[in-house]
Motif scaffolding. Structure first.
Motif, PDB file in Angstrom:
ATOM      1  N   ASP A   9       0.820  -1.274   0.224  1.00  0.00           N
ATOM      2  CA  ASP A   9       0.089   0.172   0.032  1.00  0.00           C
ATOM      3  C   ASP A   9       0.834   1.369   0.065  1.00  0.00           C
ATOM      4  N   VAL A  10       2.215   1.353   0.104  1.00  0.00           N
ATOM      5  CA  VAL A  10       3.054   2.351   0.003  1.00  0.00           C
ATOM      6  C   VAL A  10       3.336   2.783  -1.353  1.00  0.00           C
ATOM      7  N   GLY A  11       3.002   4.124  -1.521  1.00  0.00           N
ATOM      8  CA  GLY A  11       3.236   4.757  -2.902  1.00  0.00           C
ATOM      9  C   GLY A  11       2.498   4.445  -3.857  1.00  0.00           C
ATOM     10  N   ARG A  12       1.143   4.074  -3.655  1.00  0.00           N
ATOM     11  CA  ARG A  12       0.194   3.487  -4.704  1.00  0.00           C
ATOM     12  C   ARG A  12      -0.249   4.879  -5.609  1.00  0.00           C
ATOM     13  N   ASP A  13       0.021   4.765  -6.873  1.00  0.00           N
ATOM     14  CA  ASP A  13      -0.262   6.066  -7.755  1.00  0.00           C
ATOM     15  C   ASP A  13      -1.594   5.753  -8.208  1.00  0.00           C
ATOM     16  N   ARG A  14      -2.525   6.754  -7.508  1.00  0.00           N
ATOM     17  CA  ARG A  14      -4.029   6.304  -8.075  1.00  0.00           C
ATOM     18  C   ARG A  14      -4.224   6.845  -9.664  1.00  0.00           C
ATOM     19  N   ALA A  15      -3.565   7.763 -10.007  1.00  0.00           N
ATOM     20  CA  ALA A  15      -3.768   8.365 -11.202  1.00  0.00           C
ATOM     21  C   ALA A  15      -3.249   7.195 -12.464  1.00  0.00           C
ATOM     22  N   ARG A  16      -1.798   7.033 -12.280  1.00  0.00           N
ATOM     23  CA  ARG A  16      -1.120   6.266 -13.209  1.00  0.00           C
ATOM     24  C   ARG A  16      -1.648   4.683 -13.083  1.00  0.00           C
ATOM     25  N   GLY A  17      -1.765   4.252 -11.915  1.00  0.00           N
ATOM     26  CA  GLY A  17      -1.818   2.907 -11.501  1.00  0.00           C
ATOM     27  C   GLY A  17      -0.831   2.662 -10.835  1.00  0.00           C
ATOM     28  N   GLY A  18      -0.297   1.521 -10.405  1.00  0.00           N
ATOM     29  CA  GLY A  18       0.819   0.989 -10.004  1.00  0.00           C
ATOM     30  C   GLY A  18       1.504   1.745  -8.876  1.00  0.00           C
ATOM     31  N   TYR A  19       2.786   1.984  -8.771  1.00  0.00           N
ATOM     32  CA  TYR A  19       3.394   2.693  -7.678  1.00  0.00           C
ATOM     33  C   TYR A  19       4.245   3.983  -8.135  1.00  0.00           C
ATOM     34  N   SER A  20       4.549   4.790  -7.484  1.00  0.00           N
ATOM     35  CA  SER A  20       5.416   6.296  -7.667  1.00  0.00           C
ATOM     36  C   SER A  20       6.299   6.284  -6.416  1.00  0.00           C
ATOM     37  N   HIS A  42      16.938  -2.020  -4.587  1.00  0.00           N
ATOM     38  CA  HIS A  42      16.504  -0.494  -4.523  1.00  0.00           C
ATOM     39  C   HIS A  42      14.842  -0.531  -4.202  1.00  0.00           C
ATOM     40  N   LEU A  43      14.464   0.530  -3.395  1.00  0.00           N
ATOM     41  CA  LEU A  43      13.079   0.490  -3.047  1.00  0.00           C
ATOM     42  C   LEU A  43      12.270   1.811  -3.987  1.00  0.00           C
ATOM     43  N   ASP A  44      12.878   2.608  -4.614  1.00  0.00           N
ATOM     44  CA  ASP A  44      12.395   3.622  -5.741  1.00  0.00           C
ATOM     45  C   ASP A  44      11.653   3.000  -6.833  1.00  0.00           C
ATOM     46  N   SER A  45      10.736   3.585  -7.456  1.00  0.00           N
ATOM     47  CA  SER A  45      10.308   2.960  -8.715  1.00  0.00           C
ATOM     48  C   SER A  45      10.067   4.169  -9.868  1.00  0.00           C
ATOM     49  N   VAL A  46       9.935   3.770 -11.057  1.00  0.00           N
ATOM     50  CA  VAL A  46       9.775   4.612 -12.304  1.00  0.00           C
ATOM     51  C   VAL A  46       8.151   5.096 -11.777  1.00  0.00           C
ATOM     52  N   PRO A  47       7.856   6.043 -12.381  1.00  0.00           N
ATOM     53  CA  PRO A  47       6.293   6.539 -12.188  1.00  0.00           C
ATOM     54  C   PRO A  47       5.383   5.583 -12.727  1.00  0.00           C
ATOM     55  N   GLY A  48       4.335   5.238 -11.764  1.00  0.00           N
ATOM     56  CA  GLY A  48       3.384   4.289 -12.026  1.00  0.00           C
ATOM     57  C   GLY A  48       4.030   2.839 -12.372  1.00  0.00           C
ATOM     58  N   GLY A  49       4.969   2.555 -11.564  1.00  0.00           N
ATOM     59  CA  GLY A  49       5.698   1.085 -11.910  1.00  0.00           C
ATOM     60  C   GLY A  49       5.114   0.162 -11.208  1.00  0.00           C
ATOM     61  N   GLY A  50       5.806  -0.865 -11.184  1.00  0.00           N
ATOM     62  CA  GLY A  50       5.098  -2.219 -10.792  1.00  0.00           C
ATOM     63  C   GLY A  50       5.658  -2.234  -9.254  1.00  0.00           C
ATOM     64  N   SER A 109       7.263  -5.049 -17.418  1.00  0.00           N
ATOM     65  CA  SER A 109       7.938  -4.418 -16.114  1.00  0.00           C
ATOM     66  C   SER A 109       7.978  -2.985 -16.412  1.00  0.00           C
ATOM     67  N   HIS A 110       8.037  -2.232 -15.551  1.00  0.00           N
ATOM     68  CA  HIS A 110       8.227  -0.717 -15.564  1.00  0.00           C
ATOM     69  C   HIS A 110       6.682  -0.434 -15.923  1.00  0.00           C
ATOM     70  N   SER A 111       5.647  -1.372 -15.213  1.00  0.00           N
ATOM     71  CA  SER A 111       4.316  -1.219 -15.376  1.00  0.00           C
ATOM     72  C   SER A 111       3.313  -1.687 -14.332  1.00  0.00           C
ATOM     73  N   PRO A 112       2.270  -1.330 -14.143  1.00  0.00           N
ATOM     74  CA  PRO A 112       1.278  -1.987 -13.086  1.00  0.00           C
ATOM     75  C   PRO A 112       1.264  -3.825 -13.476  1.00  0.00           C
TER      76      PRO A 112
END
Length: 399
Positions: A12-23, A74-82, A371-374
């Protein structure tokens, strides 16, 4: 707690409601929450946690020292990543430590789990920033001046998050401790599903980089300016995007992508004054990536001139083809019973470290290849299999 269970805890951490996936990006609230989570999990395993001068987190099992076996991601993601890239490598490292502790194993060498900062470059544009700063492969002044889409510099973001950006830069003390580095990662592509294997050993990472194309024209009124009177930078920018696909299609196994394009000022009824786009280019073979980019740049200059515009091309990052350490690769394959070896077109911190210390990678099966996708995915059984495989090789490397 298994790796799949640990992954569930941060879903649930960093969910991107606009793009889907995680930011989840460097020094933002989501990444800060994940850093706190990692520190707590490492503490429960009895690991001693420290943060280096570049914002990378180290969790030591025993006394820090030279010739260390180090694993992590790492723990960071691309914008709207998986959900898997790259927390999978972090949770698998924690699970592997737990597996070894329950077996009663004690490392004969120093041992650490590391979390690298800003691997994706999703906020400040340069991938593998934490490992690049650590190894000295990026100038710290250049890094501090990097800006996110809102104009915030890396230095300012770091200060707000409680880090001292004046200390950013090569860290020979930290680097010299690493005897060998192993990164586990979700597969980014579709290979293991066809090979019927849950894990693979990494062989190579193809050359790749990012370039910024800045087109300049004349901003003006969309309704009051005749087409014949325009110097619209959007036209050569669009022609450059089309040229990327056309030119790259003629180069064997090339990958070239424009995933971000920013017009300024960005109004619907405004002719843009500038258009910036970013090219991600990757080609196997020495010098071929930069040759491809130069051909694309030539097409962009031609298109800009036809519209009465100008264009500048600047390289933001570049990494040559990397072959992972052959001795380490053979050792991993031996411990795991001859699992497949796979090349990848994706960049990783392990590739940044490879010129400096023996480095290797393990991949966990991704049945979709996305990858790099929800839609990025790995089965829980494969996730846990990967953590057990990681534990096996870490045990062998740490005796």
């Amino acid at each position: 707690m298994t790796a799949s269970g640990l992954l569930d805890r941060i879903m649930d951490v960093g969910r991107d409601r606009a793009r889907g996936g995680y930011s989840r990006h460097a020094f933002d609230p989501a990444e800060a929450e994940l850093r706190e989570w990692f520190t707590a999990e490492a503490g429960w395993l009895g690991l001693d946690v420290e943060t280096d001068r570049n914002g990378n987190i180290w969790a030591w099992w025993g006394t820090p020292g030279p010739d260390a076996t180090v694993t992590g991601s790492h723990l960071d993601s691309v914008p709207g990543g998986g959900a898997f890239d790259g927390p999978l490598g972090v949770v698998s490292a924690l699970d592997a430590v737990g597996i070894l502790q329950r077996k009663g194993f004690t490392p004969g060498k120093p041992f650490a789990v590391v979390v690298f900062a800003e691997e994706e470059g999703g906020r400040f544009g340069v991938p593998c920033l934490g490992s690049r700063l650590l190894t000295g492969s990026i100038d710290p002044d250049k890094a501090r001046a990097l800006r996110d889409p809102d104009g915030t510099t890396l230095a300012d973001a770091a200060l707000r998050a409680g880090y001292d950006p004046s200390r950013f830069g090569p860290d020979q003390e930290a680097l010299s401790r690493i005897g060998r580095f192993l990164e586990l990662h979700v597969e980014q592509g579709r290979g293991l599903i066809d090979l019927d294997s849950p894990v693979a050993v990494g062989s190579t990472v193809i050359a790749h980089g990012r370039w910024r194309f800045s087109f300049r024209g004349q901003g003006n009124h969309a309704g009051a300016t005749l087409l014949t009177d325009r110097r619209d930078p959007m036209l050569p920018a669009a022609a450059a995007v089309a040229a990327v696909r056309r030119i790259a299609s003629g180069v064997p196994d090339a990958r070239a992508t424009v995933g971000r394009l920013v017009p300024t000022p960005g109004g619907t009824n405004v002719i843009a004054s500038t258009v910036d786009l970013w090219l991600d280019a990757r080609v196997p073979g020495a010098g071929l990536t930069e040759s491809l980019v130069e051909e694309i740049a030539g097409a962009a200059r031609e298109a800009a001139a036809e519209e009465g515009c100008s264009v500048t091309v600047s390289k933001e990052s570049y990494s040559d083809t990397v072959a992972f350490d052959g001795g380490l690769r053979d050792r991993l394959s031996g411990v795991l019973g001859g699992v497949p070896e796979l090349p990848t077109g994706a960049g990783h911190d392990a590739a940044i470290l490879a010129p400096h210390v023996p480095s290797g990678m393990l991949y966990v099966r991704n049945p979709t290849g996305i990858s790099h996708s929800p839609e990025e995915f790995a089965e829980a059984a494969d996730v846990d299999h990967g953590a057990r495989a990681l534990a096996d090789v870490l045990e062998d490397l740490s005796r």
